[in-house]
Design a protein around this motif. Structure first.
Motif, PDB file in Angstrom:
ATOM      1  N   THR A  72       0.862  -1.179   0.000  1.00 11.67           N
ATOM      2  CA  THR A  72       0.000   0.000   0.000  1.00 11.67           C
ATOM      3  C   THR A  72       0.898   1.230   0.000  1.00 11.67           C
ATOM      4  O   THR A  72       1.900   1.275   0.722  1.00 11.67           O
ATOM      5  CB  THR A  72      -0.915   0.020   1.235  1.00 11.67           C
ATOM      6  OG1 THR A  72      -0.114  -0.086   2.409  1.00 11.67           O
ATOM      7  CG2 THR A  72      -1.904  -1.144   1.194  1.00 11.67           C
ATOM      8  N   LEU A  73       0.563   2.189  -0.829  1.00 13.17           N
ATOM      9  CA  LEU A  73       1.426   3.364  -0.994  1.00 13.17           C
ATOM     10  C   LEU A  73       1.540   4.200   0.270  1.00 13.17           C
ATOM     11  O   LEU A  73       2.577   4.804   0.521  1.00 13.17           O
ATOM     12  CB  LEU A  73       0.917   4.216  -2.148  1.00 13.17           C
ATOM     13  CG  LEU A  73       0.975   3.540  -3.521  1.00 13.17           C
ATOM     14  CD1 LEU A  73       0.381   4.449  -4.585  1.00 13.17           C
ATOM     15  CD2 LEU A  73       2.383   3.143  -3.882  1.00 13.17           C
ATOM     16  N   ASP A  74       0.498   4.225   1.090  1.00 12.44           N
ATOM     17  CA  ASP A  74       0.564   5.032   2.306  1.00 12.44           C
ATOM     18  C   ASP A  74       1.495   4.434   3.357  1.00 12.44           C
ATOM     19  O   ASP A  74       2.032   5.145   4.188  1.00 12.44           O
ATOM     20  CB  ASP A  74      -0.834   5.254   2.894  1.00 12.44           C
ATOM     21  CG  ASP A  74      -1.559   3.957   3.203  1.00 12.44           C
ATOM     22  OD1 ASP A  74      -1.420   2.999   2.423  1.00 12.44           O
ATOM     23  OD2 ASP A  74      -2.274   3.908   4.215  1.00 12.44           O
ATOM     24  N   LYS A  75       1.728   3.126   3.301  1.00 12.62           N
ATOM     25  CA  LYS A  75       2.635   2.500   4.270  1.00 12.62           C
ATOM     26  C   LYS A  75       4.090   2.525   3.812  1.00 12.62           C
ATOM     27  O   LYS A  75       4.990   2.266   4.595  1.00 12.62           O
ATOM     28  CB  LYS A  75       2.215   1.051   4.526  1.00 12.62           C
ATOM     29  CG  LYS A  75       0.937   0.935   5.308  1.00 12.62           C
ATOM     30  CD  LYS A  75       0.688  -0.481   5.722  1.00 12.62           C
ATOM     31  CE  LYS A  75      -0.576  -0.553   6.561  1.00 12.62           C
ATOM     32  NZ  LYS A  75      -0.802  -1.885   7.085  1.00 12.62           N
ATOM     33  N   HIS A  76       4.314   2.805   2.537  1.00 14.46           N
ATOM     34  CA  HIS A  76       5.671   2.800   1.991  1.00 14.46           C
ATOM     35  C   HIS A  76       5.943   4.067   1.183  1.00 14.46           C
ATOM     36  O   HIS A  76       6.213   4.009  -0.016  1.00 14.46           O
ATOM     37  CB  HIS A  76       5.874   1.563   1.110  1.00 14.46           C
ATOM     38  CG  HIS A  76       5.532   0.286   1.784  1.00 14.46           C
ATOM     39  ND1 HIS A  76       6.268  -0.220   2.822  1.00 14.46           N
ATOM     40  CD2 HIS A  76       4.505  -0.571   1.611  1.00 14.46           C
ATOM     41  CE1 HIS A  76       5.723  -1.347   3.237  1.00 14.46           C
ATOM     42  NE2 HIS A  76       4.641  -1.579   2.531  1.00 14.46           N
ATOM     43  N   PRO A  77       5.908   5.227   1.850  1.00 16.01           N
ATOM     44  CA  PRO A  77       6.080   6.478   1.094  1.00 16.01           C
ATOM     45  C   PRO A  77       7.455   6.626   0.460  1.00 16.01           C
ATOM     46  O   PRO A  77       7.581   7.199  -0.622  1.00 16.01           O
ATOM     47  CB  PRO A  77       5.849   7.556   2.148  1.00 16.01           C
ATOM     48  CG  PRO A  77       6.147   6.893   3.451  1.00 16.01           C
ATOM     49  CD  PRO A  77       5.742   5.457   3.271  1.00 16.01           C
ATOM     50  N   ILE A  78       8.471   6.089   1.082  1.00 17.43           N
ATOM     51  CA  ILE A  78       9.828   6.199   0.545  1.00 17.43           C
ATOM     52  C   ILE A  78       9.979   5.345  -0.716  1.00 17.43           C
ATOM     53  O   ILE A  78      10.708   5.695  -1.634  1.00 17.43           O
ATOM     54  CB  ILE A  78      10.864   5.789   1.617  1.00 17.43           C
ATOM     55  CG1 ILE A  78      10.805   6.783   2.776  1.00 17.43           C
ATOM     56  CG2 ILE A  78      12.265   5.720   1.035  1.00 17.43           C
ATOM     57  CD1 ILE A  78      11.658   6.396   3.954  1.00 17.43           C
ATOM     58  N   CYS A  79       9.255   4.246  -0.773  1.00 18.47           N
ATOM     59  CA  CYS A  79       9.371   3.296  -1.883  1.00 18.47           C
ATOM     60  C   CYS A  79       8.231   3.424  -2.888  1.00 18.47           C
ATOM     61  O   CYS A  79       7.954   2.492  -3.640  1.00 18.47           O
ATOM     62  CB  CYS A  79       9.422   1.873  -1.333  1.00 18.47           C
ATOM     63  SG  CYS A  79      10.793   1.599  -0.218  1.00 18.47           S
TER      64      CYS A  79
END
Length: 89
Positions: free
Chosen positions: A16-23
């Motif tokens: 999920t994009l919100d849990k992995h903002p750096i990636c």
């Protein structure tokens, strides 16, 4: 877990994009590759994207760990200061 000698990796966490903002870019690239290569993803078509994501997730984990350690030390220092002030009264 990525074994750099053999390039074998374990499963990644939910992407999920919100849990992995750096990636974010690596997650999008892997999802795009999977969408474009419905069967090829099982035959190694998306391995480069997967390896890039694995490396990014590892960096993100290290960054979070360092940040959490810094915050914990700051919190501990504030608590110690308050305890000293209370004892001085």
């Amino acid at each position: 877990v990525l074994d750099t000698a053999t390039r074998v990796s374990a499963m990644h966490p939910p992407l999920t994009l919100d849990k992995h903002p750096i990636c974010r870019e690596a997650v999008i690239a892997l999802k795009r590759c999977h969408a474009e290569n419905a069967l090829g993803k099982f035959l190694g078509k998306c391995n480069e994207e997967k390896w890039t994501l694995d490396a990014c997730l590892k960096e993100q984990k290290l960054w979070k760990s360092r940040r959490n350690l810094k915050l914990a030390r700051e919190s501990k220092a504030r608590l110690a200061k308050k305890l000293e002030e209370e004892r001085a009264k």
